[in-house]
Structure formats: structure tokens, C-alpha cells
Design a protein around this motif. Structure first.
Motif, PDB file in Angstrom:
ATOM      1  N   GLY A  64      -6.408 -21.986   4.523  1.00 45.82           N
ATOM      2  CA  GLY A  64      -7.063 -21.044   3.608  1.00 45.82           C
ATOM      3  C   GLY A  64      -7.115 -19.651   4.206  1.00 45.82           C
ATOM      4  N   LEU A  65      -7.510 -19.612   5.478  1.00 44.10           N
ATOM      5  CA  LEU A  65      -7.604 -18.311   6.144  1.00 44.10           C
ATOM      6  C   LEU A  65      -6.265 -17.602   6.199  1.00 44.10           C
ATOM      7  N   GLN A  66      -5.216 -18.389   6.452  1.00 47.08           N
ATOM      8  CA  GLN A  66      -3.885 -17.781   6.544  1.00 47.08           C
ATOM      9  C   GLN A  66      -3.461 -17.200   5.198  1.00 47.08           C
ATOM     10  N   LEU A  67      -3.696 -17.972   4.158  1.00 47.43           N
ATOM     11  CA  LEU A  67      -3.342 -17.469   2.826  1.00 47.43           C
ATOM     12  C   LEU A  67      -4.123 -16.207   2.502  1.00 47.43           C
ATOM     13  N   PHE A  68      -5.407 -16.229   2.819  1.00 48.60           N
ATOM     14  CA  PHE A  68      -6.250 -15.059   2.564  1.00 48.60           C
ATOM     15  C   PHE A  68      -5.722 -13.841   3.322  1.00 48.60           C
ATOM     16  N   ALA A  69      -5.381 -14.089   4.594  1.00 47.99           N
ATOM     17  CA  ALA A  69      -4.897 -12.990   5.433  1.00 47.99           C
ATOM     18  C   ALA A  69      -3.599 -12.421   4.883  1.00 47.99           C
ATOM     19  N   ILE A  70      -2.710 -13.318   4.454  1.00 47.49           N
ATOM     20  CA  ILE A  70      -1.442 -12.842   3.892  1.00 47.49           C
ATOM     21  C   ILE A  70      -1.719 -12.032   2.621  1.00 47.49           C
ATOM     22  N   GLY A  71      -2.687 -12.517   1.849  1.00 46.56           N
ATOM     23  CA  GLY A  71      -3.052 -11.810   0.618  1.00 46.56           C
ATOM     24  C   GLY A  71      -3.529 -10.400   0.902  1.00 46.56           C
ATOM     25  N   VAL A  72      -4.391 -10.261   1.904  1.00 47.98           N
ATOM     26  CA  VAL A  72      -4.916  -8.935   2.221  1.00 47.98           C
ATOM     27  C   VAL A  72      -3.786  -8.017   2.689  1.00 47.98           C
ATOM     28  N   VAL A  73      -2.967  -8.538   3.573  1.00 48.31           N
ATOM     29  CA  VAL A  73      -1.845  -7.724   4.060  1.00 48.31           C
ATOM     30  C   VAL A  73      -0.934  -7.369   2.887  1.00 48.31           C
ATOM     31  N   GLY A  74      -0.698  -8.354   2.010  1.00 49.86           N
ATOM     32  CA  GLY A  74       0.138  -8.117   0.834  1.00 49.86           C
ATOM     33  C   GLY A  74      -0.406  -7.019  -0.055  1.00 49.86           C
ATOM     34  N   GLU A  75      -1.725  -6.981  -0.160  1.00 49.63           N
ATOM     35  CA  GLU A  75      -2.365  -5.936  -0.956  1.00 49.63           C
ATOM     36  C   GLU A  75      -1.967  -4.543  -0.446  1.00 49.63           C
ATOM     37  N   TYR A  76      -1.951  -4.422   0.870  1.00 46.50           N
ATOM     38  CA  TYR A  76      -1.560  -3.138   1.462  1.00 46.50           C
ATOM     39  C   TYR A  76      -0.068  -2.872   1.288  1.00 46.50           C
ATOM     40  N   ILE A  77       0.726  -3.916   1.439  1.00 41.76           N
ATOM     41  CA  ILE A  77       2.174  -3.715   1.275  1.00 41.76           C
ATOM     42  C   ILE A  77       2.466  -3.294  -0.163  1.00 41.76           C
ATOM     43  N   GLY A  78       1.752  -3.909  -1.106  1.00 42.17           N
ATOM     44  CA  GLY A  78       1.911  -3.513  -2.505  1.00 42.17           C
ATOM     45  C   GLY A  78       1.601  -2.044  -2.698  1.00 42.17           C
ATOM     46  N   LYS A  79       0.547  -1.592  -2.019  1.00 36.69           N
ATOM     47  CA  LYS A  79       0.164  -0.174  -2.126  1.00 36.69           C
ATOM     48  C   LYS A  79       1.280   0.702  -1.563  1.00 36.69           C
ATOM     49  N   ILE A  80       1.799   0.316  -0.416  1.00 30.11           N
ATOM     50  CA  ILE A  80       2.871   1.108   0.212  1.00 30.11           C
ATOM     51  C   ILE A  80       4.079   1.168  -0.717  1.00 30.11           C
ATOM     52  N   TYR A  81       4.385   0.023  -1.295  1.00 30.35           N
ATOM     53  CA  TYR A  81       5.503  -0.078  -2.230  1.00 30.35           C
ATOM     54  C   TYR A  81       5.343   0.927  -3.369  1.00 30.35           C
ATOM     55  N   LEU A  82       4.143   0.934  -3.941  1.00 27.03           N
ATOM     56  CA  LEU A  82       3.918   1.856  -5.063  1.00 27.03           C
ATOM     57  C   LEU A  82       3.949   3.315  -4.611  1.00 27.03           C
ATOM     58  N   GLU A  83       3.396   3.570  -3.414  1.00 26.69           N
ATOM     59  CA  GLU A  83       3.369   4.955  -2.932  1.00 26.69           C
ATOM     60  C   GLU A  83       4.783   5.470  -2.672  1.00 26.69           C
ATOM     61  N   THR A  84       5.643   4.609  -2.112  1.00 24.36           N
ATOM     62  CA  THR A  84       6.976   5.091  -1.761  1.00 24.36           C
ATOM     63  C   THR A  84       7.794   5.451  -3.002  1.00 24.36           C
ATOM     64  N   LYS A  85       7.456   4.857  -4.123  1.00 27.03           N
ATOM     65  CA  LYS A  85       8.184   5.177  -5.346  1.00 27.03           C
ATOM     66  C   LYS A  85       7.869   6.586  -5.842  1.00 27.03           C
ATOM     67  N   GLU A  86       6.697   7.085  -5.458  1.00 25.88           N
ATOM     68  CA  GLU A  86       6.267   8.420  -5.883  1.00 25.88           C
ATOM     69  C   GLU A  86       6.412   8.640  -7.387  1.00 25.88           C
ATOM     70  N   ARG A  87       5.996   7.665  -8.132  1.00 27.47           N
ATOM     71  CA  ARG A  87       6.034   7.818  -9.587  1.00 27.47           C
ATOM     72  C   ARG A  87       4.997   8.848 -10.019  1.00 27.47           C
ATOM     73  N   PRO A  88       5.236   9.511 -11.142  1.00 25.65           N
ATOM     74  CA  PRO A  88       4.227  10.456 -11.612  1.00 25.65           C
ATOM     75  C   PRO A  88       2.937   9.694 -11.955  1.00 25.65           C
ATOM     76  N   ARG A  89       1.814  10.342 -11.676  1.00 27.13           N
ATOM     77  CA  ARG A  89       0.543   9.656 -11.905  1.00 27.13           C
ATOM     78  C   ARG A  89       0.112   9.732 -13.358  1.00 27.13           C
ATOM     79  N   PHE A  90       0.667  10.686 -14.057  1.00 28.36           N
ATOM     80  CA  PHE A  90       0.384  10.789 -15.502  1.00 28.36           C
ATOM     81  C   PHE A  90       1.504  11.616 -16.117  1.00 28.36           C
ATOM     82  N   ILE A  91       1.701  11.447 -17.405  1.00 27.48           N
ATOM     83  CA  ILE A  91       2.684  12.254 -18.118  1.00 27.48           C
ATOM     84  C   ILE A  91       1.980  12.844 -19.330  1.00 27.48           C
ATOM     85  N   ILE A  92       2.051  14.154 -19.440  1.00 26.08           N
ATOM     86  CA  ILE A  92       1.354  14.803 -20.551  1.00 26.08           C
ATOM     87  C   ILE A  92       2.297  14.955 -21.729  1.00 26.08           C
ATOM     88  N   ASP A  93       1.815  14.491 -22.865  1.00 21.19           N
ATOM     89  CA  ASP A  93       2.594  14.571 -24.081  1.00 21.19           C
ATOM     90  C   ASP A  93       2.345  15.924 -24.754  1.00 21.19           C
TER      91      ASP A  93
END
Ligand code: UDP
Ligand code: MG
Length: 315
Positions: free
Chosen positions: A281-310
Motif C-alpha cells: 500500500g505504501l509503495q503504491l501511495f508513494a508512486i502515486g504522489v511522485v506521479g502527481e508531480y510528474i504529471g505536473k511537470i508533464y503539463l508544465e513542459t507543454k507550456e499550453r496557454p492557460r486561457f484563450i480569449i474569444d
């Protein structure tokens, strides 16, 4: 020259609240203009965050009838934080300072003028802080309070009982522009800007029309987002936990050896099973937490626009 003040109001499915809000805010603004407290170029900007109801039609109507109103239409729903940022970034060169507030007017609009006082005293950022939460439901109060405590405990430096009701000067807004993160948690970022800041206390009322767009589920994901985009404490916790477990396993090793040599090995079953489940359980939890950060890095590296004004309408 008196101050050009902009009010920035993100709106998501707020057709029920908007008529009252529009009325109350334009009364507040025209009164301040009449008294010469703020410049007549001051405006109220409604940011439509991809609403599915008649919110945008209402905003369009207001901009035609009322000189004080402007409207920004986002290309789709981007969430409260992004809608707010879209509004602030759009108006930052038109105003001397901007106050952000929710469309439901739960935040006492009387505090706007007090924020203005602080601004004129030289504060670049003025935080609206709730003095009491009497009018919130017990559940909302408890979860919200837990939210702030937990956030701080996890290393995200947020101001207690301050939501997104705040004044920011043009200068602070320009600095905010340099925070490029896609995972936006304004309450955590704004204090990082620094400068001279002030606080204004106010009482928070109840939402009179429509319902909260922050149910518990959204609030939880907001908290996780806030923590993982501001602090690396959770990863440190996991490291600490790992070290503690290592010590525990050394003790277990010694214990098992003693049991083995005294001839009681079959007794080990319970502790074995418990350890397998616990560590798994602890290992899965730990992987999950680390994954949460990797997901953030993934999104940040894409540098997508944060909003688009119509559209940006109004005079
Ligand atoms: N909001 C938004 N986009 C969203 C959800 C909410 O712009 O996806 C706006 C909403 O219209 C309101 C503000 O964010 O002006 C705060 O939402 P709400 O009052 O529902 O939150 P609560 O006060 O219950 O925390
Ligand atoms: Mg609200």
C-alpha cells in the motif's frame, strides 16, 4: 488624477446571480465615481468562463446598457483560477489596480473601498480576509478550515481565510505575469510576489442565488493541486517514511532471526501478511504522489496557454 479601479469577476453559470451582482457592483462603482474616489474610467469586468447558461448573453446586454461594464469571453471553461487570471491579465494595462471577487457577492463589497485606502497607502497587494464564517454551513466551514490548515502543514504558504478576494496594483499584476505556471494556484503565488501588502477584514455572507461551484470533490482536487504545485513536502514525507520503514525492517530482521533460532518460525505468518499489505500500500501511495508531480511537470513542459480569449467587449 484619481485611481482607475477595475473589478474582475469570473462567472461560470451565474445567470441567477448576475442581475443582482451587476446592480450592486455598478451602484458601488458609480457612487465612488460620483464622490471622486475613483476615476470615471473605472470598470467592472465580467469574465465568462465558458458558461452553459445565459451568462454571456446577460453580460453582452449589460455592456450595451451600462458604460461601466466590460465583458471577456473565454473560448471554453477553464476553471475559476484561469478565468481570474485571464481577466487580470487582460485589464492590467488599463487600470491602476484591480480587485478580484466572486460573482455571488459572498464577499462583502464594502471592503473594496477599504482595500483602496490601503492601496493609496502604498500597498501593492491587499488581501481580503474573512473575519467570521458564521454564515457558511458547518460543513463548508469545517472543510474550508481544514483546507487552510492542511495546506500550510504541507508547505504551501497561503494566507489564512483569504480566498481570491484581493486588490492588486498594476505593478503587482505585471509581476504576476512572470509566473508562467500552468498549474495555477493564485492564493499561493500572489504572496510570492512580495512588495508592501495589507489586509482588510470582512464578513462573508451566504450565496443567495445558484449553487456553489466548489463541491467537496472540486475542493479536494483544488487542495491537491495547490499543494503539489507549491511545495515538495509530500515527497520529503515519503523519503522520511522510507527511512523509518528501513529501520523497522532491520528490527523485524533481528526479531525473525531470534524467533528462528528459538524454533518459533511458523508464528511469522501474521506479521508477514501484514507487512506485505502494508508495504504494498505504501509503495503504491508513494508512486502515486511522485506521479502527481510528474504529471505536473508533464503539463508544465507543454507550456499550453492557460486561457484563450474569444471576445473582449465594452468601452
Ligand atoms: N467559477 C468559474 N469557473 C469555474 C467555477 C467557478 O469562473 O469553473 C467562478 C464562479 O462563477 C464564482 C467563483 O468562481 O464567481 C467562485 O465560485 P463559488 O462561489 O461557486 O465557490 P465557493 O464560494 O462556493 O467556494
Ligand atoms: Mg461563492
Amino acid at each position: 488624477m484619481s485611481t482607475v479601479l477595475y473589478l474582475v469577476v469570473p462567472c461560470y453559470n451565474e445567470e441567477e446571480t448576475l442581475p443582482t451582482t451587476e446592480k450592486a457592483l455598478s451602484e458601488l462603482m458609480s457612487d465612488m465615481i460620483k464622490r471622486g474616489r475613483i476615476s470615471e474610467n473605472s470598470r467592472i469586468v465580467f469574465v465568462n468562463d465558458g458558461s452553459k447558461d445565459k451568462t454571456w448573453e446577460l453580460i453582452e446586454k449589460y455592456t450595451e446598457e451600462n458604460i461601466l461594464i466590460k465583458g471577456i469571453k473565454l473560448s471554453r471553461n477553464k476553471g475559476h483560477q484561469n478565468a481570474l487570471l485571464a481577466g487580470l491579465m487582460t485589464v492590467k494595462d488599463e487600470c491602476d489596480c484591480a480587485v478580484s471577487l466572486d460573482a455571488d457577492l459572498q464577499d462583502d463589497i464594502g471592503a473594496v473601498e477599504k482595500m483602496l485606502d490601503e492601496f493609496e497607502d502604498g500597498c501593492e497587494i491587499v488581501y481580503g480576509v474573512r473575519s467570521k464564517r458564521e454564515k457558511d454551513t458547518l460543513f463548508k466551514r469545517a472543510t474550508a478550515q481544514g483546507f487552510y490548515k492542511f495546506m500550510r502543514f504541507m508547505g504551501a504558504d497561503v494566507i489564512y481565510d483569504h480566498a481570491d478576494y484581493r486588490l492588486m496594483s498594476r505593478r503587482a499584476l505585471h509581476e504576476l505575469e512572470n509566473f508562467k505556471e500552468v498549474n495555477l494556484f493564485l492564493r499561493g503565488i500572489v504572496p510570492m510576489i512580495g512588495f508592501k501588502t495589507g489586509t482588510v477584514m470582512y464578513e462573508r455572507g451566504v450565496r443567495e442565488y445558484g449553487e456553489s461551484k466548489y463541491p467537496l470533490k472540486k475542493m479536494l482536487s483544488f487542495a491537491v493541486d495547490g499543494i503539489t504545485s507549491l511545495s515538495i513536502k509530500p515527497i520529503r514525507f515519503i523519503t522520511t517514511l522510507g527511512v523509518l520503514l528501513l529501520f523497522a525492517s532491520i528490527i523485524m530482521l533481528a526479531y525473525s532471526l531470534v524467533r528462528h533460532f528459538t524454533g518459533h518460525t511458523e508464528l511469522g505468518w501474521t506479521s508477514l501478511i501484514v507487512s506485505i499489505w502494508g508495504i504494498g500500500g505504501l509503495q503504491l501511495f508513494a508512486i502515486g504522489v511522485v506521479g502527481e508531480y510528474i504529471g505536473k511537470i508533464y503539463l508544465e513542459t507543454k507550456e499550453r496557454p492557460r486561457f484563450i480569449i474569444d471576445k473582449y467587449i465594452g468601452k
